[in-house]
Structure formats: structure tokens, C-alpha cells
Scaffold this motif. Sequence first.
Motif, PDB file in Angstrom:
ATOM      1  N   SER A 172       1.391   5.079   0.477  1.00 28.35           N
ATOM      2  CA  SER A 172       0.699   6.086   1.271  1.00 28.35           C
ATOM      3  C   SER A 172       1.049   7.510   0.854  1.00 28.35           C
ATOM      4  O   SER A 172       0.186   8.272   0.458  1.00 28.35           O
ATOM      5  CB  SER A 172       1.026   5.881   2.751  1.00 28.35           C
TER       6      SER A 172
ATOM      7  N   MET B  11       4.524   1.519   9.100  1.00 26.27           N
ATOM      8  CA  MET B  11       4.856   2.079   7.793  1.00 26.27           C
ATOM      9  C   MET B  11       6.359   1.974   7.543  1.00 26.27           C
ATOM     10  O   MET B  11       7.153   1.963   8.475  1.00 26.27           O
ATOM     11  CB  MET B  11       4.417   3.540   7.701  1.00 26.27           C
TER      12      MET B  11
ATOM     13  N   HIS C 109       0.859  -1.185   0.000  1.00 29.57           N
ATOM     14  CA  HIS C 109       0.000   0.000   0.000  1.00 29.57           C
ATOM     15  C   HIS C 109       0.896   1.236   0.000  1.00 29.57           C
ATOM     16  O   HIS C 109       1.666   1.440   0.932  1.00 29.57           O
ATOM     17  CB  HIS C 109      -0.890   0.024   1.243  1.00 29.57           C
TER      18      HIS C 109
END
Length: 169
Positions: free
Chosen positions: A76, A124, A74
Motif C-alpha cells: 500500500s 493493514m 498487497h
Amino acid sequence: MIFDLPSELEASAPPPQRDEVRLLVAGSDGVQHARFAELARFLSPGDLVVVNTSATLAAAVDGRRPDGRAVIMHFSTALDDEAWLVEVRPSVDASAPVPDVVAGERIALPVGVVATLVAANGRMWRAEVAVEGGVEAYLAQHGRPITYSYVRDRWPLSAYQTVFAHHPG
């Protein structure tokens, strides 16, 4: 305060009309449920309306770890030095990040692109992704919208855009 959303209120499909999406209004008289088309009735002269003009990116990309395990990356946020903030999730039950990724790990993405994980910041990762034409163009071609487990089908990117979406991000 914890917000508990009953499963029957989960958005499992895009709304047929953008102005029919739900609107949660919190004010001095409590919380009300409404529709976006009713927004004007909750505003008074002098009110400030802040509008998010970010357009949803096709930010989920299938990848493969060095040991062959499939993951979903993903994307971001683009960082100042052309690196990206990313999250690596399992390809099955992508409800949480992959716990055992490490700095230096190289995730293979479609068409020969590689994302190198540099440093963790919680769940993250700062990742270096060298791709001709830039990451946003790459995502537009090879990514898909990030979805949640309660969304049963894949929908086109346009189904995730707000009426104010103008700037990818």
C-alpha cells in the motif's frame, strides 16, 4: 449514505480510450453520469480541480506463509523508515484479509525476498521488506496490479493508469 453499484456497471475491462471512462458529477442540481471527456462542461471560472497524479503500482505479489499456504501481499504505502504498509490476502478469493497472520510472521515472496510482519493496524500491517534496489523496483519486476473479484482477466499495468499518472504510489 451507501452507494450500491449495479453489477452491469462494474468495470470488467479497461476502457478502450482513457477519456471515455465514466464520470460521476455531484452538484447542487443532483448527481449526473457523464464521461471524462465532458469534464470541462461541468467547470466554471474559478473552480479548483484537484488531480491525483499517483501512478498505480504493480502492488500485488504472490507469497507463501511459513506453513506453506499461498497468499497475495498487497503493498500500500512506503513508510518513512523504509518499511511498508501491506495487506495479506488469501490467494483464492482475495476479497478479505487473512485473519490469522501474526506479528513476526515472515512471508516468502518471489526470488528469495521476505516480508516480515511487524505490527497490525486494523487489516493493514507494517512490514519490513529488505530488497536490493528498493521495493518499488521489486514490484515493477515481480508484482501485478491489484484487481477486484469482478475483473475476470489480468490486464497490463498501463491499463490501470490515469491520464495524469506521473508519480508511483
